[in-house]
Motif scaffolding. Structure first.
Motif, mmCIF file in Angstrom:
data_model
loop_
_atom_site.group_PDB
_atom_site.id
_atom_site.type_symbol
_atom_site.label_atom_id
_atom_site.label_comp_id
_atom_site.label_asym_id
_atom_site.label_seq_id
_atom_site.Cartn_x
_atom_site.Cartn_y
_atom_site.Cartn_z
ATOM 1 N N LEU A 146 31.566 42.020 32.870
ATOM 2 C CA LEU A 146 32.118 42.696 32.420
ATOM 3 C C LEU A 146 33.521 42.405 30.573
ATOM 4 C CD1 LEU A 146 32.450 42.451 35.701
ATOM 5 C CD2 LEU A 146 35.164 42.858 35.999
ATOM 6 N N GLN A 174 40.978 41.857 45.347
ATOM 7 C CA GLN A 174 40.721 41.107 43.943
ATOM 8 C C GLN A 174 40.278 40.418 44.385
ATOM 9 O OE1 GLN A 174 44.137 40.742 41.843
ATOM 10 N NE2 GLN A 174 43.870 43.229 41.132
ATOM 11 N N SER A 215 39.151 42.535 30.494
ATOM 12 C CA SER A 215 39.735 41.721 31.286
ATOM 13 C C SER A 215 40.217 42.257 32.402
ATOM 14 C CB SER A 215 40.751 40.429 30.331
ATOM 15 O OG SER A 215 42.050 41.681 29.652
ATOM 16 N N LEU A 216 40.748 41.839 33.587
ATOM 17 C CA LEU A 216 40.775 41.972 34.484
ATOM 18 C C LEU A 216 41.998 40.902 35.203
ATOM 19 C CD1 LEU A 216 37.969 43.524 36.649
ATOM 20 C CD2 LEU A 216 39.949 44.506 35.797
ATOM 21 N N ALA A 249 33.007 37.379 33.728
ATOM 22 C CA ALA A 249 34.039 38.507 34.235
ATOM 23 C C ALA A 249 35.206 37.227 33.142
ATOM 24 C CB ALA A 249 35.012 38.469 35.435
ATOM 25 N N TYR A 297 29.686 33.442 37.289
ATOM 26 C CA TYR A 297 29.647 32.971 38.662
ATOM 27 C C TYR A 297 28.284 33.539 38.824
ATOM 28 C CZ TYR A 297 34.468 35.088 39.428
ATOM 29 O OH TYR A 297 36.015 34.851 39.798
ATOM 30 N N LYS A 300 36.441 42.041 44.591
ATOM 31 C CA LYS A 300 35.191 41.267 45.694
ATOM 32 C C LYS A 300 33.586 42.298 45.296
ATOM 33 C CE LYS A 300 38.364 38.770 49.301
ATOM 34 N NZ LYS A 300 38.632 39.301 50.726
ATOM 35 N N PHE A 322 32.463 43.907 42.806
ATOM 36 C CA PHE A 322 31.462 42.817 41.266
ATOM 37 C C PHE A 322 29.934 41.925 42.709
ATOM 38 C CE2 PHE A 322 34.576 44.871 38.531
ATOM 39 C CZ PHE A 322 34.084 45.934 38.595
ATOM 40 N N SER A 344 31.498 29.513 40.991
ATOM 41 C CA SER A 344 31.260 29.454 39.111
ATOM 42 C C SER A 344 32.428 28.126 38.466
ATOM 43 C CB SER A 344 33.022 30.840 39.024
ATOM 44 O OG SER A 344 33.760 29.694 40.383
ATOM 45 N N LEU A 362 39.443 36.996 32.822
ATOM 46 C CA LEU A 362 40.130 36.860 33.515
ATOM 47 C C LEU A 362 41.640 36.641 33.142
ATOM 48 C CD1 LEU A 362 38.162 35.806 36.705
ATOM 49 C CD2 LEU A 362 38.626 37.905 36.352
ATOM 50 N N GLN A 406 42.392 39.691 38.303
ATOM 51 C CA GLN A 406 41.729 38.979 38.986
ATOM 52 C C GLN A 406 40.053 39.591 39.442
ATOM 53 O OE1 GLN A 406 43.124 37.337 42.440
ATOM 54 N NE2 GLN A 406 45.638 37.984 41.731
ATOM 55 N N LEU A 407 39.395 39.126 39.834
ATOM 56 C CA LEU A 407 37.747 39.678 40.369
ATOM 57 C C LEU A 407 37.891 40.490 41.226
ATOM 58 C CD1 LEU A 407 35.179 40.691 38.383
ATOM 59 C CD2 LEU A 407 34.015 38.093 40.079
#
Length: 216
Positions: A149, A215, A152-153, A172, A185, A158, A160, A195, A174, A155-156
């Protein structure tokens, strides 16, 4: 401009000094012409330690960020890869140079159109570009061995992780600006998930982040 000389200087002064020493990664950085993926008026900045603006408030990662993430993904020739956030198409080309197939998704059609032209000029044929919103996951072409990714997000989602094959790696970014963490991860052969937080950065958010109920 002497792009090959500038490219080598970039590798020596930015990439290697950030502990990117994998010979395959360094070779790909030599082969893929970064200057062909930046806006023409900013071509002289192609190798600077600088986030080059692409329009719409988006910008390229710095060269050292690209190289470090590429190394952390440990890409193999047989890997099926998902990239969320195509941007200029440069990181897409790096991924394609190391893996089997790359599916790259961006919700901006003009980015996809420009990236398609640049990839064709570089002779990259193992990339499938998609216009769409993948901030909450992308199940169209999965599952995948590698997922990255580029924005940014908080949170990740699920979704993915559910698309990650055994042995797969997902990277990711985050958190929220100005402080985000890069997390990798890894799914074990038995389906277990681990992770590791790699480093901190400040990267713009992906557009249309997923609802918190999805998330992880």
């Amino acid at each position: 401009m002497h792009f090959d000389s500038l490219r080598q200087t970039m590798i020596d002064t930015q990439i290697r000094t950030w502990d990117v020493l994998d010979p395959e990664v360094l070779q790909v950085l030599q082969l893929v012409k970064r200057e062909q993926f930046v806006p023409a008026q900013l071509q002289e900045l192609a190798f600077a330690d600088f986030e080059i603006p692409l329009g719409h408030g988006e910008r390229m990662w710095t060269p050292k960020m690209e190289a470090r993430v590429l190394q952390e993904l440990e890409i193999r020739p047989q890997d099926q890869i998902l990239e969320v956030g195509t941007g200029s198409g440069y990181f897409t080309a790096l991924l394609a140079s190391m893996g089997k197939i790359v599916h790259s998704v961006d919700d901006r059609a003009d980015f996809i159109h420009a990236a398609e032209g640049r990839l064709q000029m570089q002779g990259v044929t193992n990339v499938h570009l998609h216009v769409g919103d993948a901030a909450g996951g992308w199940t169209v072409s999965g599952p995948f061995d590698v997922i990255v990714l580029t924005g940014s997000l908080p949170q990740l989602p699920k979704a993915f992780l559910e698309q990650l094959n055994p042995g797969g790696r997902l990277l990711a970014i985050l958190g929220e600006s100005p402080l985000c963490k890069v997390r990798r991860y890894r799914r074990g052969a038995d389906g277990s998930l681990g992770s590791k937080d790699l480093f901190e950065t400040d990267i713009p958010a992906l557009r249309h982040p997923a609802s918190k109920k999805f998330q992880f």
